[in-house]
Scaffold this motif. Structure first.
Motif, PDB file in Angstrom:
ATOM      1  N   TYR A  33     -34.754  -7.016 -21.741  1.00  0.00           N
ATOM      2  CA  TYR A  33     -34.645  -6.432 -23.096  1.00  0.00           C
ATOM      3  C   TYR A  33     -33.556  -7.139 -23.897  1.00  0.00           C
ATOM      4  O   TYR A  33     -33.742  -7.438 -25.082  1.00  0.00           O
ATOM      5  CB  TYR A  33     -34.344  -4.940 -22.991  1.00  0.00           C
ATOM      6  CG  TYR A  33     -34.184  -4.264 -24.336  1.00  0.00           C
ATOM      7  CD1 TYR A  33     -35.295  -3.877 -25.080  1.00  0.00           C
ATOM      8  CD2 TYR A  33     -32.918  -4.043 -24.869  1.00  0.00           C
ATOM      9  CE1 TYR A  33     -35.152  -3.273 -26.322  1.00  0.00           C
ATOM     10  CE2 TYR A  33     -32.758  -3.436 -26.111  1.00  0.00           C
ATOM     11  CZ  TYR A  33     -33.879  -3.058 -26.831  1.00  0.00           C
ATOM     12  OH  TYR A  33     -33.724  -2.459 -28.069  1.00  0.00           O
ATOM     13  N   LEU A  34     -32.425  -7.403 -23.272  1.00  0.00           N
ATOM     14  CA  LEU A  34     -31.343  -8.095 -23.967  1.00  0.00           C
ATOM     15  C   LEU A  34     -31.787  -9.483 -24.423  1.00  0.00           C
ATOM     16  O   LEU A  34     -31.468  -9.916 -25.537  1.00  0.00           O
ATOM     17  CB  LEU A  34     -30.124  -8.208 -23.050  1.00  0.00           C
ATOM     18  CG  LEU A  34     -29.361  -6.911 -22.765  1.00  0.00           C
ATOM     19  CD1 LEU A  34     -28.261  -7.153 -21.736  1.00  0.00           C
ATOM     20  CD2 LEU A  34     -28.760  -6.336 -24.049  1.00  0.00           C
ATOM     21  N   ALA A  38     -34.961  -8.571 -27.229  1.00  0.00           N
ATOM     22  CA  ALA A  38     -34.713  -7.727 -28.403  1.00  0.00           C
ATOM     23  C   ALA A  38     -33.334  -7.923 -29.015  1.00  0.00           C
ATOM     24  O   ALA A  38     -33.179  -7.768 -30.231  1.00  0.00           O
ATOM     25  CB  ALA A  38     -34.899  -6.254 -28.032  1.00  0.00           C
ATOM     26  N   VAL A  39     -32.344  -8.252 -28.201  1.00  0.00           N
ATOM     27  CA  VAL A  39     -30.976  -8.370 -28.717  1.00  0.00           C
ATOM     28  C   VAL A  39     -30.632  -9.820 -29.015  1.00  0.00           C
ATOM     29  O   VAL A  39     -30.257 -10.171 -30.139  1.00  0.00           O
ATOM     30  CB  VAL A  39     -29.961  -7.772 -27.716  1.00  0.00           C
ATOM     31  CG1 VAL A  39     -28.534  -7.941 -28.238  1.00  0.00           C
ATOM     32  CG2 VAL A  39     -30.266  -6.291 -27.477  1.00  0.00           C
ATOM     33  N   LEU A  40     -30.757 -10.684 -28.011  1.00  0.00           N
ATOM     34  CA  LEU A  40     -30.448 -12.095 -28.217  1.00  0.00           C
ATOM     35  C   LEU A  40     -31.552 -12.811 -28.982  1.00  0.00           C
ATOM     36  O   LEU A  40     -31.306 -13.787 -29.667  1.00  0.00           O
ATOM     37  CB  LEU A  40     -30.213 -12.780 -26.861  1.00  0.00           C
ATOM     38  CG  LEU A  40     -29.050 -12.195 -26.045  1.00  0.00           C
ATOM     39  CD1 LEU A  40     -28.941 -12.886 -24.691  1.00  0.00           C
ATOM     40  CD2 LEU A  40     -27.738 -12.293 -26.800  1.00  0.00           C
TER      41      LEU A  40
END
Length: 227
Positions: free
Chosen positions: A46-47, A50-52
């Motif tokens: 997810y990181l 969606a985040v990175l």
């Protein structure tokens, strides 16, 4: 009247042929820890996505986790081979396997030197590891069997099976093309495969840590000699 052995008390831990049974608290703690490790897989993916926002690429957090966990496993078995002379052959082979896998996973960084450069340090590692294992070949088979009968080795064993067989088959493009049809996206297939590999590496590293803490099955060998 019941007989009592000298030096024992009724409050001592129950034991089996393999040693003292773990406490309920220890079992619950390990269950929670393994759940946490497994949860790291979707969190890491997810990181990355969606985040990175870079997806599961060669320079992603997921890939760096692969490398770190393999390095941990290789280092632990190397330490074991150095410390446990009576198991050196087997532990050297295990360390060599994980070291070569680490170099293969690290190929993106090594490609900056030359494309496919990872094969050269891997061949050197394989040659050195094989030489040491051959010189200690009398400490290979029985040591491996003693280790494989422990709980610690079960985590390593399952991790290797997930890595070499399940992730390769479950992450094939043909399977996900059939599942997704016209909506097929190669990134989905890559994410599934890399996430499964991360789970495998987590199990391998966890099993390696447990193996180190429990002597790589040396206790099982000692109990066998006592029988």
């Amino acid at each position: 009247m019941a007989d009592h052995n000298p030096g024992t008390s009724s409050s001592s831990k129950p034991t089996t042929a393999r040693g003292a049974l773990p406490s309920l608290g220890a079992v619950i703690a390990e269950f929670a820890l393994v759940c946490l490790l497994v949860a790291l897989v979707p969190v890491t993916v997810y990181l990355d996505t969606a985040v990175l926002g870079d997806g599961v690429s060669e320079d992603s957090l997921t890939e760096h986790m692969h490398n770190t966990l393999l390095a941990i496993a290789a280092a632990i078995f190397m330490m074991g081979a150095y410390k446990h002379v009576g198991m050196r052959g087997y532990l050297t082979l295990a360390a060599t396997l994980f070291a070569c896998m680490f170099l293969r996973e690290y190929d993106a960084a090594l490609d900056r030197i030359q494309h496919g450069f990872w094969i050269y340090p891997a061949l050197v590692t394989l040659a050195v590891g094989s030489f040491i294992a051959w010189r200690n070949r009398g400490t290979t088979l029985l040591s491996m069997l003693h280790h494989l009968q422990t709980r610690s080795a079960t985590f390593v064993y399952i991790g290797v099976v997930l890595l070499l067989f399940f992730s390769r088959t479950f992450g094939t493009g043909a399977l996900w093309e059939a599942v997704m049809g016209a909506a097929y996206d190669p990134q989905v297939k890559t994410t599934v495969q890399e996430g499964t590999e991360l789970l495998a590496y987590l199990l391998i590293a966890y099993g390696a840590v447990l193996s180190h803490l429990h002597g790589y099955g040396a206790q099982a060998a000692l109990q066998e000699r006592r029988l």
